[in-house]
Design a protein around this motif. Sequence first.
Motif, short mmCIF file in Angstrom:
data_model
loop_
_atom_site.label_atom_id
_atom_site.label_comp_id
_atom_site.label_asym_id
_atom_site.label_seq_id
_atom_site.Cartn_x
_atom_site.Cartn_y
_atom_site.Cartn_z
N GLY A 76 0.95 -1.47 0.08
CA GLY A 76 -0.31 -0.18 -0.01
C GLY A 76 0.84 1.55 -0.28
O GLY A 76 0.39 2.37 -0.95
N SER A 77 2.03 1.17 0.96
CA SER A 77 2.61 2.08 0.65
C SER A 77 4.03 2.33 -0.45
O SER A 77 3.88 4.16 -0.69
N ASN A 78 3.25 1.91 -1.33
CA ASN A 78 4.35 1.99 -2.66
C ASN A 78 3.26 2.28 -3.48
O ASN A 78 3.92 3.03 -4.95
N LEU A 79 1.89 2.16 -3.44
CA LEU A 79 0.60 2.82 -4.46
C LEU A 79 1.05 4.11 -5.22
O LEU A 79 0.94 4.91 -3.34
N PRO A 80 0.73 4.73 -5.84
CA PRO A 80 0.23 6.16 -6.03
C PRO A 80 -1.35 6.35 -5.16
O PRO A 80 -1.61 5.75 -5.35
N ASP A 81 -1.54 7.85 -4.89
CA ASP A 81 -2.03 8.44 -4.12
C ASP A 81 -3.43 7.95 -4.59
O ASP A 81 -3.98 7.48 -3.81
N TYR A 82 -3.63 8.31 -5.67
CA TYR A 82 -5.62 7.83 -6.41
C TYR A 82 -5.59 5.48 -6.11
O TYR A 82 -6.72 5.81 -5.35
N GLN A 83 -4.62 5.10 -5.96
CA GLN A 83 -5.13 4.10 -5.64
C GLN A 83 -4.69 3.86 -4.05
O GLN A 83 -5.59 2.97 -3.25
N ARG A 84 -4.42 4.14 -3.44
CA ARG A 84 -3.77 3.96 -1.93
C ARG A 84 -5.49 4.42 -1.13
O ARG A 84 -5.58 4.09 -0.58
N SER A 85 -5.99 5.51 -1.62
CA SER A 85 -7.20 5.94 -1.18
C SER A 85 -8.01 5.01 -1.76
O SER A 85 -8.85 4.56 -0.86
N GLU A 86 -7.99 4.01 -2.88
CA GLU A 86 -9.15 3.14 -2.50
C GLU A 86 -8.69 2.31 -1.98
O GLU A 86 -9.54 1.40 -1.28
N ILE A 87 -7.74 1.90 -1.92
CA ILE A 87 -7.65 0.48 -0.61
C ILE A 87 -8.01 0.53 0.42
O ILE A 87 -7.70 0.45 1.97
N MET A 88 -7.40 2.21 0.95
CA MET A 88 -7.71 2.86 2.28
C MET A 88 -9.13 2.37 2.69
O MET A 88 -9.91 1.93 4.04
N MET A 89 -9.99 2.75 1.62
CA MET A 89 -11.49 2.72 2.04
C MET A 89 -11.37 1.03 1.95
O MET A 89 -12.78 0.81 2.49
N PHE A 90 -11.55 0.25 0.91
CA PHE A 90 -11.99 -0.94 1.00
C PHE A 90 -11.16 -1.47 2.28
O PHE A 90 -12.19 -2.46 2.98
#
Length: 802
Positions: free
Chosen positions: A354-368
Amino acid sequence: MEKLTFYAVSAPEKLDRIGSYLAERLSRDVVRHRSGYVLIAMEALDQLLMACHSQSIKPFVESFLHMVAKLLESGEPKLQVLGTNSFVKFANIEEDTPSYHRRYDFFVSRFSAMCHSCHSDPEIRTEIRIAGIRGIQGVVRKTVNDELRATIWEPQHMDKIVPSLLFNMQKIEEVDSRIGPPSSPSATDKEENPAVLAENCFRELLGRATFGNMNNAVRPVFAHLDHHKLWDPNEFAVHCFKIIMYSIQAQYSHHVIQEILGHLDARKKDAPRVRAGIIQVLLEAVAIAAKGSIGPTVLEVFNTLLKHLRLSVEFEANDLQGGSVGSVNLNTSSKDNDEKIVQNAIIQTIGFFGSNLPDYQRSEIMMFIMGKVPVFGTSTHTLDISQLGDLGTRRIQIMLLRSLLMVTSGYKAKTIVTALPGSFLDPLLSASLMEDYELRQLVLEVMHNLMDRHDNRAKLRGIRIIPDVADLKIKREKICRQDTSFMKKNGQQLYRHIYLGCKEEDNVQKNYELLYTSLALITIELANEEVVIDLIRLAIALQDSAIINEDNLPMFHRCGIMALVAAYLNFVSQMIAVPAFCQHVSKVIEIRTMEAPYFLPEHIFRDKCMLPKSLEKHEKDLYFLTNKIAESLGGSGYSVERLSVPYVPQVTALFPSSKKPLKPRHKHKDEDRLSRRKSIVDTVSIQVDILSNNVPSDDVVSNTEEITFEALKKAIDTSGMEEQEKEKRRLVIEKFQKAPFEEIAAQCESKANLLHDRLAQILELTIRPPPSPSGTLTITSGHAQYQSVPVYEMKFPDLCVY
C-alpha cells in the motif's frame, strides 16, 4: 582433417554421406569402448560443423545430433561430458533458417537427468551436473530465440528444466549455509560451481520468457518448493523469487504476484509456518514489483490477503476454543504464536504494498480495508465474522486497523478532504469509540497519519508541558478554503469523538498521549480563529467533566484528563501567541506544580504518583477559567461570545436508526452507533397537528376557505408563491449553514420540547381512544410528508423520535 574440411566445403552435397559414415563409425566405437576413436570422430564432426554453413548442412546436423545422443546415453561420464560439449558448440551456431521438424525432447530429458547425478565420486558428480546445466543452457539458447518453435516452453519441458536448475542451486546453498556466508564467486568458480551456473541459466531462461509462457516457467518453482518442503524455513524460496522478479520483464511482475496468491489459496489449510513462508515470499516480490508495474489487480491482491488474515484469525480462535489441559495447551500456544507470525507477515505485506502505490490507488485501498473492519452495531462491513466469536472479532479488528495504519503511513494529501472524505471518516470515527483501548489507539494513529501533512507528529510525541513551542520548529501553512469547509462540516464530529474518547474508563497513558496529539495536529493543520475557540471550549468542557465526574471515572483518569487539558492549553496558547492567554495558562501550571502536581502530565503518568481523594475541595486557581480566557482572547480581537456557551457533544441525527449495538458502553456511544450521519438541514421542521372532533369548535383550525374570484386568481397565478417558497427555503438553508451551532441547537431543543408536549397529548389519546378515528398525526421532515394515521391506532413506543 584439413583435406576433409576442404572436400566438405567444396562439395557440400557430400556432407550427408560424410555425416552418416562418421555416425556409423562412432556408434560402433562407443559399443566397443574405443574411446580414442570416439574422440577423433567427434572432433571431426565439430570441425565440419563449424566450417560448413550451407543449406545442405541440415541432413548433416541430424547425423550430428544422433551421435551426441549416443554419447549421452552411454554410461561413461567422459563420453557424456564430450557429447555435452559438442552440443553446446552446436547451440552457439546461428542457423540461417530454422528447422521446424527438429525436436529436442530427448536432450531436455537427458540433460535434466545429468543435473541430478548421484555418482559416488564427488568430483565426477559435480562434472556431470555442470555438463547437464550447460546442456540445458544450450537447449534454451537454441530454441527460445525462434518464436515459431516454442516447444521448450511447454509444461512437460519446463517441469524438467526448472526443478533441475533449482536442485543444483539448492544443494550448494545448503553447503554454503553450513560453512558460512558465501563469498562472491570468481570467474573460475562460475565455471566450476553448479549453483552459480544453474542460477545464471535460470536467469537467462526467465529473461527470455514472454507474456504467454511466463506462468509455465514459474509454476514448477512452486512444485519444487512444495515437494522439498522449502517454505519453512523459506530462505531459498525468497532467494528464488528475488531471482525471478529481477530477471523477468517488469511489465510481467503482476503475473508472478498472482501466481503466488493463487498458490497461497491452494495451501490455505497448511501449517501456519508454511503459509507465513509463502506470504514472506510475496512480500519480497511485492517490494520489487511495487516500484515498477503493479498490474491492474491491486484490489484482488488486498482482498486475497485480507481473506487469509480472516482465516488465520479464525484458525487461532478455533484453537483457543478447542484447547484443553495438559500437553494440548502447549501445542495450542505454539499454534497461536505461529498464526501471529502469519498475521504479522500479512500486515507487513499489505503495508509495504500500500505504501508504494500512487495516492489515488492508496485512497481506494484505505476505503477497501476500512469497509472490512467490523464495528459493533453496524452492518456496513463486508467481512464474515460469524465464525470468529468475540475474541476473534477483536483480533481481526486489530489486524485490519494495523494494516490500515501501514497503508496510511507516509500518505500526504494536499487537502484534508482528500485524505479524510466523508465515506472514510464516518466509519473511522465509529471505530474510534470501540470498547478496546488498543483499537482506539490504532484509530487515532491512522488519523494522525492522514492529518499530519508537514511531519510534525514526531515533535509532539509524548504528552508534556512544553516550555517554548517555538523550539519545536513546527511547520505549518495557511489554512486553505477546502480545509476550512471541512472543519465547518466535520468539526463537531471530531470534537465529539475526542471528548468521548477522553472519558473512556480503560484509557491508559498512550491513549491520553494520542488524544493530545490529535488536538495539537488539528490546531496546526486545520485551525482558524473559529476552530481555536471551539478547541478551547472542548478543553474547558473536558476539565469540567473531570471535576464534576458524572461518569464516575477513577481518580487516575480524572487527573489524566486534567493533565491533558493543561498540556493542550499550554500548546495552543503559545501557538496563537496571545500574551494574556499565555500568562493565565502559565500561572495555573505554576500553581499546579506547587500545590497539585498530579494535574500535570509529567507527574500523573509517572509510576507511583500520589492521587488526591477528591477534586471538589481544590481552589479555583488550579483550574483554567473561562472568563479569564475570554477576557484575554477578546482583547486580541477574537470573537469570544461562544466561549460563554459550554460545550456539549451533539448527536448528529434527530432520528436514530433502529439498529441496536451488539455491545453498548454508555449513552453517548450508543447514540453514536445507532445514528447514521444525517444533516440537520434535512429535518428543518417537525410539525405535529392534532385534529379532533372532541376539541371545541373555537380552537379548531378550519382548512376551508371562501371561494371567490380573487382566491381563484391567486390559485392560478402561482409564480409569486413559488418565488416566496424558494426565498423561504433559501433563508432556512442559509441559516443552518451560517448560524452558530448553539443557536440551532437551542431552536431544535425548543421544537423538541413542543414535540414532547404534543406527544404527551397523543399518549393520553392512546390510553383513552376517542370513539371515532378523528385525531390524526402529521410529521413533515424536509420535503417528505409521512402519511397521516388515526391517533388511537398508533403505538407510542413505535414512534422513535429523538
